[in-house]
Write an enzyme that holds these catalytic residues in place. Structure first.
Site, mmCIF file in Angstrom:
data_model
loop_
_atom_site.group_PDB
_atom_site.id
_atom_site.type_symbol
_atom_site.label_atom_id
_atom_site.label_comp_id
_atom_site.label_asym_id
_atom_site.label_seq_id
_atom_site.Cartn_x
_atom_site.Cartn_y
_atom_site.Cartn_z
ATOM 1 N N ASN A 70 0.817 -1.205 0.000
ATOM 2 C CA ASN A 70 0.000 0.000 0.000
ATOM 3 C C ASN A 70 0.858 1.266 0.000
ATOM 4 O OD1 ASN A 70 -2.117 1.863 0.464
ATOM 5 N ND2 ASN A 70 -3.235 0.322 1.631
ATOM 6 N N GLN A 126 -14.624 -1.371 -0.449
ATOM 7 C CA GLN A 126 -15.497 -0.213 -0.637
ATOM 8 C C GLN A 126 -15.976 -0.325 -2.083
ATOM 9 O OE1 GLN A 126 -12.139 2.004 0.736
ATOM 10 N NE2 GLN A 126 -13.482 3.216 2.040
ATOM 11 N N HIS A 137 -11.542 0.462 -9.294
ATOM 12 C CA HIS A 137 -11.047 -0.889 -9.563
ATOM 13 C C HIS A 137 -11.278 -1.670 -8.270
ATOM 14 C CE1 HIS A 137 -7.667 -3.325 -11.702
ATOM 15 N NE2 HIS A 137 -8.305 -4.122 -10.860
ATOM 16 N N HIS A 139 -10.982 -3.718 -5.136
ATOM 17 C CA HIS A 139 -9.822 -4.108 -4.346
ATOM 18 C C HIS A 139 -10.239 -4.435 -2.922
ATOM 19 C CE1 HIS A 139 -10.079 0.307 -4.106
ATOM 20 N NE2 HIS A 139 -9.471 0.239 -2.930
ATOM 21 N N HIS A 141 -8.967 -4.576 0.899
ATOM 22 C CA HIS A 141 -7.951 -4.158 1.873
ATOM 23 C C HIS A 141 -7.753 -5.332 2.828
ATOM 24 C CE1 HIS A 141 -8.084 0.271 1.119
ATOM 25 N NE2 HIS A 141 -9.294 -0.029 0.683
#
Length: 197
Positions: A70, A126, A137, A139, A141
């Site tokens: 990240n 999200q 896109h 993803h 976490h």
């Protein structure tokens, strides 16, 4: 002459089974992980929405998914897992992509939790702009968790939302990405790549 067809029969059965196997593989591709080979990683290209991702940031990949360190981690080992195909919303993933994404997240989470001596994991998506998604896109976490890392456990979701908003302000297609240096991110990705070799 009548014996010839019976001799060919096993051969034609073998060919038929090979044809069926190839058809099944084409219809239901199995995502193979490619972690250890740096030569293979260097030849690959990754995108995160409109952004190019340097292969040095990627520490895990399959045919359908990849994981990267990240730019702005909330806690140590906060990483992202994305489908290789640029897909804006979770509901638009194919069944194979969704399955591979979650299986990858499970493998990565397990390894990072052990490596960082954490006791829990937060997985968060999200999905869409009103849910706080700033990069269009899909993803996931993955955040390894330890006792007391947030005063109120649910504050992590606010923190993820805030980091996404900050990231949107920081990222600009015409400028280089800032925050953590590429060297720092590459070093972390190298560490994590060893966990999967």
């Amino acid at each position: 002459m009548e014996r010839l067809p019976s001799l060919l029969s096993p051969l034609s059965s073998f060919r038929s089974s090979l044809a069926l196997r190839h058809a099944a593989v084409a219809r239901f591709p199995i995502a193979r992980a490619s972690f250890g080979s740096s030569c293979q990683m260097e030849a690959e290209h990754y995108k995160f929405g409109p952004y190019k991702i340097d292969q040095k940031e990627v520490f895990y990949s399959t045919n359908l998914s990849y994981a990267l360190v990240n730019l702005r981690p909330l806690l140590p080992a906060h990483v992202l897992v994305c489908p290789r195909r640029e897909v804006k919303r979770f509901v638009d993933l194919t069944a194979e992509e969704a399955s591979d994404l979650w299986i990858s997240a499970q493998k990565i989470g397990r390894q990072l939790e052990n490596y960082h001596k954490a006791s829990s994991l937060t997985f968060a998506i999200q999905d869409g702009p009103q849910a706080g998604q700033t990069v269009p896109h899909v993803h996931i976490h993955i955040v390894p968790r330890k006792g007391g890392d947030f005063e109120n456990n649910d504050e992590i979701y606010d923190a993820i939302d805030e980091k996404e908003k900050e990231l949107k302000k920081t990222l600009d297609l015409d400028k280089e990405r800032k925050d953590r240096s590429m060297e720092e991110m590459a070093k972390e990705a190298d560490e994590y790549r060893k966990l999967f070799s």
